[in-house]
Design a protein around this motif. Structure first.
Motif, PDB file in Angstrom:
ATOM      1  N   GLY A 187       0.826  -1.195   0.000  1.00  0.00           N
ATOM      2  CA  GLY A 187       0.000   0.000   0.000  1.00  0.00           C
ATOM      3  C   GLY A 187       0.856   1.238   0.000  1.00  0.00           C
ATOM      4  N   ARG A 188       0.507   2.167   0.849  1.00  0.00           N
ATOM      5  CA  ARG A 188       1.242   3.435   0.897  1.00  0.00           C
ATOM      6  C   ARG A 188       1.883   3.622   2.264  1.00  0.00           C
ATOM      7  NH1 ARG A 188      -4.034   7.356   1.153  1.00  0.00           N
ATOM      8  NH2 ARG A 188      -4.666   6.638   3.194  1.00  0.00           N
ATOM      9  N   VAL A 189       2.838   4.508   2.325  1.00  0.00           N
ATOM     10  CA  VAL A 189       3.457   4.861   3.597  1.00  0.00           C
ATOM     11  C   VAL A 189       2.474   5.762   4.332  1.00  0.00           C
ATOM     12  CG1 VAL A 189       5.381   6.073   4.685  1.00  0.00           C
ATOM     13  CG2 VAL A 189       5.790   4.629   2.688  1.00  0.00           C
ATOM     14  N   GLU A 190       2.209   5.443   5.579  1.00  0.00           N
ATOM     15  CA  GLU A 190       1.267   6.196   6.412  1.00  0.00           C
ATOM     16  C   GLU A 190       1.905   6.450   7.761  1.00  0.00           C
ATOM     17  OE1 GLU A 190      -1.484   7.876   6.806  1.00  0.00           O
ATOM     18  OE2 GLU A 190      -2.059   7.727   4.729  1.00  0.00           O
ATOM     19  N   GLY A 191       1.232   7.223   8.569  1.00  0.00           N
ATOM     20  CA  GLY A 191       1.702   7.495   9.916  1.00  0.00           C
ATOM     21  C   GLY A 191       0.581   7.318  10.912  1.00  0.00           C
ATOM     22  N   PHE A 192       0.937   6.955  12.124  1.00  0.00           N
ATOM     23  CA  PHE A 192      -0.036   6.866  13.223  1.00  0.00           C
ATOM     24  C   PHE A 192       0.307   7.934  14.223  1.00  0.00           C
ATOM     25  CE2 PHE A 192      -0.823   2.016  12.715  1.00  0.00           C
ATOM     26  CZ  PHE A 192      -1.717   2.258  11.699  1.00  0.00           C
ATOM     27  N   PRO A 193      -0.572   8.743  14.710  1.00  0.00           N
ATOM     28  CA  PRO A 193      -2.001   8.724  14.418  1.00  0.00           C
ATOM     29  C   PRO A 193      -2.354   9.295  13.045  1.00  0.00           C
ATOM     30  CG  PRO A 193      -1.543  10.495  15.941  1.00  0.00           C
ATOM     31  CD  PRO A 193      -0.250   9.764  15.719  1.00  0.00           C
ATOM     32  N   ALA A 194      -1.533  10.148  12.469  1.00  0.00           N
ATOM     33  CA  ALA A 194      -1.728  10.683  11.116  1.00  0.00           C
ATOM     34  C   ALA A 194      -0.352  11.023  10.562  1.00  0.00           C
ATOM     35  CB  ALA A 194      -2.617  11.930  11.152  1.00  0.00           C
ATOM     36  N   LEU A 195      -0.226  11.048   9.248  1.00  0.00           N
ATOM     37  CA  LEU A 195       1.086  11.249   8.640  1.00  0.00           C
ATOM     38  C   LEU A 195       1.710  12.591   9.016  1.00  0.00           C
ATOM     39  CD1 LEU A 195       3.187   9.879   6.930  1.00  0.00           C
ATOM     40  CD2 LEU A 195       2.097  10.810   4.892  1.00  0.00           C
ATOM     41  N   ASP A 196       0.887  13.633   9.141  1.00  0.00           N
ATOM     42  CA  ASP A 196       1.444  14.955   9.455  1.00  0.00           C
ATOM     43  C   ASP A 196       1.855  15.098  10.921  1.00  0.00           C
ATOM     44  OD1 ASP A 196      -1.169  14.966  10.412  1.00  0.00           O
ATOM     45  OD2 ASP A 196      -1.601  17.009   9.738  1.00  0.00           O
ATOM     46  N   ARG A 197       1.499  14.148  11.761  1.00  0.00           N
ATOM     47  CA  ARG A 197       1.921  14.166  13.170  1.00  0.00           C
ATOM     48  C   ARG A 197       2.257  12.747  13.642  1.00  0.00           C
ATOM     49  NH1 ARG A 197      -3.187  13.044  15.403  1.00  0.00           N
ATOM     50  NH2 ARG A 197      -4.858  13.817  14.104  1.00  0.00           N
ATOM     51  N   ALA A 198       2.944  12.041  12.780  1.00  0.00           N
ATOM     52  CA  ALA A 198       3.226  10.620  13.018  1.00  0.00           C
ATOM     53  C   ALA A 198       4.209  10.404  14.156  1.00  0.00           C
ATOM     54  CB  ALA A 198       3.760   9.987  11.742  1.00  0.00           C
ATOM     55  N   HIS A 199       3.874   9.437  14.983  1.00  0.00           N
ATOM     56  CA  HIS A 199       4.794   8.919  15.992  1.00  0.00           C
ATOM     57  C   HIS A 199       5.410   7.630  15.465  1.00  0.00           C
ATOM     58  CE1 HIS A 199       2.633  11.109  19.515  1.00  0.00           C
ATOM     59  NE2 HIS A 199       2.853  11.870  18.484  1.00  0.00           N
ATOM     60  N   VAL A 200       4.651   6.975  14.594  1.00  0.00           N
ATOM     61  CA  VAL A 200       5.092   5.732  13.977  1.00  0.00           C
ATOM     62  C   VAL A 200       4.777   5.816  12.488  1.00  0.00           C
ATOM     63  CG1 VAL A 200       4.757   3.228  13.897  1.00  0.00           C
ATOM     64  CG2 VAL A 200       4.603   4.424  16.084  1.00  0.00           C
ATOM     65  N   VAL A 201       5.751   5.482  11.663  1.00  0.00           N
ATOM     66  CA  VAL A 201       5.535   5.418  10.221  1.00  0.00           C
ATOM     67  C   VAL A 201       5.349   3.955   9.862  1.00  0.00           C
ATOM     68  CG1 VAL A 201       6.531   5.865   7.951  1.00  0.00           C
ATOM     69  CG2 VAL A 201       6.892   7.496   9.821  1.00  0.00           C
ATOM     70  N   VAL A 202       4.308   3.675   9.081  1.00  0.00           N
ATOM     71  CA  VAL A 202       3.970   2.302   8.736  1.00  0.00           C
ATOM     72  C   VAL A 202       3.796   2.171   7.226  1.00  0.00           C
ATOM     73  CG1 VAL A 202       2.824   1.947  10.958  1.00  0.00           C
ATOM     74  CG2 VAL A 202       1.466   2.602   8.962  1.00  0.00           C
ATOM     75  N   LEU A 203       3.867   0.946   6.752  1.00  0.00           N
ATOM     76  CA  LEU A 203       3.567   0.637   5.363  1.00  0.00           C
ATOM     77  C   LEU A 203       2.248  -0.104   5.357  1.00  0.00           C
ATOM     78  CD1 LEU A 203       4.352   0.542   2.369  1.00  0.00           C
ATOM     79  CD2 LEU A 203       5.581  -1.593   2.861  1.00  0.00           C
ATOM     80  N   GLU A 204       1.197   0.563   4.856  1.00  0.00           N
ATOM     81  CA  GLU A 204      -0.100  -0.089   4.796  1.00  0.00           C
ATOM     82  C   GLU A 204      -0.056  -1.212   3.771  1.00  0.00           C
ATOM     83  OE1 GLU A 204      -3.185   2.837   4.198  1.00  0.00           O
ATOM     84  OE2 GLU A 204      -3.340   3.088   6.366  1.00  0.00           O
TER      85      GLU A 204
END
Length: 129
Positions: free
Chosen positions: A76-93
């Protein structure tokens, strides 16, 4: 009693690890702390700080029999938790993940709930961290 930050996760095969490492290589190493490939996994259920013997192993015992054979994952795409613009964790969906992945996550959530871990309020989003 051993208290630890735990989660139920699936190990990744070589192809999935390579895709995750490729995606991670695109990130700025000065901004994002990168993970070693051997620590990457697909999270099914975050348990939080729990007694490993009382919760984590019992949940795992309920989920492991369901994991039969390889599971298909789409990139999928690279995302962030809780959101990409304030990510604490970057994930690959994982787009187009095998339906069994969601079933494993639901079973892990159900088993954890029976043992006192709160149910997940958000819908399951298969992702590699």
């Amino acid at each position: 009693m051993t208290i630890a930050r735990c989660f139920v996760a699936l190990d990744l095969g070589d192809e999935a690890l390579a895709a995750a490492a490729d995606a991670q290589a695109l990130l700025d190493g000065d901004v994002v702390r990168k993970s070693a490939p051997e620590s990457m996994h697909l999270t099914l259920k975050f348990l939080g700080q729990v007694d490993v013997d009382e919760v984590a192993r019992k949940v795992w015992d309920e989920v492991v029999p369901l994991a039969v054979g390889p599971l298909a994952l789409g990139v999928g795409r690279v995302e962030g938790f809780p959101a990409l613009d304030r990510a604490h964790v970057v994930v690959l969906e994982c787009g187009g993940a095998d339906a069994r992945v969601a079933e494993l996550a639901a079973r892990a959530d159900h088993a954890a709930c029976r043992l006192g871990v709160p149910r997940e309020a958000r819908p399951f989003r298969p992702h590699v961290t």
